[in-house]
Design an enzyme around this catalytic site. Sequence first.
Site, PDB file in Angstrom:
ATOM      1  N   LYS A 193       1.109  -0.804  -0.059  1.00  0.00           N
ATOM      2  CA  LYS A 193       0.410  -0.044  -0.043  1.00  0.00           C
ATOM      3  C   LYS A 193       0.720   1.159  -0.351  1.00  0.00           C
ATOM      4  CE  LYS A 193      -2.096   2.713   2.734  1.00  0.00           C
ATOM      5  NZ  LYS A 193      -2.178   4.284   1.847  1.00  0.00           N
ATOM      6  N   GLU A 268       9.621   1.321  10.863  1.00  0.00           N
ATOM      7  CA  GLU A 268      10.495   2.271  10.505  1.00  0.00           C
ATOM      8  C   GLU A 268       9.565   3.711  10.802  1.00  0.00           C
ATOM      9  OE1 GLU A 268      13.226   2.090  10.000  1.00  0.00           O
ATOM     10  OE2 GLU A 268      13.559  -0.234   9.996  1.00  0.00           O
ATOM     11  N   CYS A 304      12.578  11.224   7.745  1.00  0.00           N
ATOM     12  CA  CYS A 304      12.802  10.459   9.479  1.00  0.00           C
ATOM     13  C   CYS A 304      13.753  10.521   9.661  1.00  0.00           C
ATOM     14  CB  CYS A 304      13.006   9.446   8.840  1.00  0.00           C
ATOM     15  SG  CYS A 304      13.380   8.684   7.763  1.00  0.00           S
ATOM     16  N   GLU A 403       8.980  15.631  16.542  1.00  0.00           N
ATOM     17  CA  GLU A 403       9.222  15.872  15.603  1.00  0.00           C
ATOM     18  C   GLU A 403       8.439  16.971  14.551  1.00  0.00           C
ATOM     19  OE1 GLU A 403       7.994  12.353  12.687  1.00  0.00           O
ATOM     20  OE2 GLU A 403       9.930  12.413  11.839  1.00  0.00           O
TER      21      GLU A 403
END
Length: 503
Positions: A193, A268, A304, A403
């Site tokens: 996906k 992750e 990231c 973040e």
Amino acid sequence: MTLTVQPHREAAGLKTGQLYIDGQWGPGGEGATWTHRHPATGEEVGDFAIATKADVDAAVAAARKAFDSGTWSNSRAGTRIKLLHRYAEKLREHAEELRCLQALDNSVPISFSGSIYATSVEAAADVFDHHAGWVDKLGGQTLPPYQGGDHLAMTFREPIGVVAAILPWNAPFLLYAQKVAPALAAGCTVVLKPSEYCTFTVLRMVELLVEAGLPEGTLNVVTGPGDPVGEVLITHPDVDKVSFTGSRAVGKRIVEASAGTLKRVSLELGGKSPALVFADAANVGLAAATTIGAVTMGLSGQACVANTRALVQREVYDEFLAAAQGMAAAITYGDPFDPGVLSAPLINERQLDRVLGYIEKGKQEARLVSGGERLGGDLAGGNFVAPTIFADVENSATIAQEEIFGPVLAVVPFDEEDEAVRLANDTEYGLGASVFSADAQRAFRVSRKLRAGTIGVNGFQIEPHLPFGGFKESGLGREGGDSSIEAYTELKSVYMPLTDEMM
Ligand code: NAD
């Protein structure tokens, strides 16, 4: 001049509105679609199918049937190895086309996707070449009998089964490769996906895989948003493993959903990675350019592992700030197809609002020295934010802890090495870190103490054979090299007496 990506859209020949299930491209059950709007211009790029529950069921059933029949995992090793290498070559041949598709999806400029290894098509191709080498090396052990006697004790590494691979939007080449290559090398079958914000690139990569000769059912694609399409996948009883790259919040939801059938899970996730810049760094200006570059170039900090926290020793603090501000001022924005454009807008309006909210918070918490606003003029139609630097940040501040996923660097001063390590580790994340020092002993000493999955010493790189992943809330498991083979296999022990004696 108003920005437009329309001419490129027409030239690209987008594959629109199609799922790939059991070897067939088709529109999906209900014909519902998602319209992708370009983040730099707001223009409609194209539509793709929103898979229904029945579509996801069909994709998982196809992957299950293909796995159970062994058409892929039991085929000749040489056939699988050649296919993966052939595909790597195909990716290289289509690199320019894929970079253009990416620019239409997420607006990452072609200047960046062509020059930075980790986010390049070349890196994705290398990941397939690397994993092709594992196909005939999935060995186990033969151990001597523990209790004496005459028997064999053996281990085998076997494919984990049907893998649901769920991708984010920001680095489609590498992140697709890091899941699909090891899953196929291990003999798994896959339901993929892509992110709803980066679908067209992935559809083309899959089309090339089909052209390379992958047997039907081995890899299937369902497109659409996380809810409902991703949700159906992560709760599906016939999925053996979920391999996910994306946000921490969705990662936690996947762990929760996996409990129902105790699915294997690899995650992750995000980061708040520090760059530790010591006064003895060989080139403080270069350390500053590398750090702010990772937060502003190409992906506008939507990476990231970007070093979004700079911990800088007080003796070189002013030098670092001046160099970082100079670099920030040189970042150019606009049409991703313009080779002079260096960076991207934020992916959507939700992310734009989120980042601007953090910037407002930062203005209360620290000293703004660069940027701090949305870009206007010709860029007003897109989600562009100026490279933003906050100085004199407390490590406990919101902008140093959360973040942000935007072009925002928090610079925190420190005095002593131990303090730098303590500040670096004072975060819920642990994805990456960089250490800038010309003293090799210090660089290694500090690297060993940092609680993060990948450390760069005077530089940073992701390589196909090097495990990548996070400590703490940055993830579960690793991708790359033998760690990805472990992630897509189960270990089986076999015991076998060699005589008729009862054991
Ligand atoms: P996201 O979590 O919003 O989406 C990632 C994927 O999950 C998308 O395909 C989305 O449709 C899907 N999804 C959303 N909700 C879901 C649900 N309930 N069930 C199943 N699937 C669902 O993340 P994003 O905005 O695409 O990517 C940004 C995040 O990814 C950042 O946090 C970034 O740090 C992280 N990231 C991590 C790495 C890494 O290697 N560690 C690499 C790239 C990005």
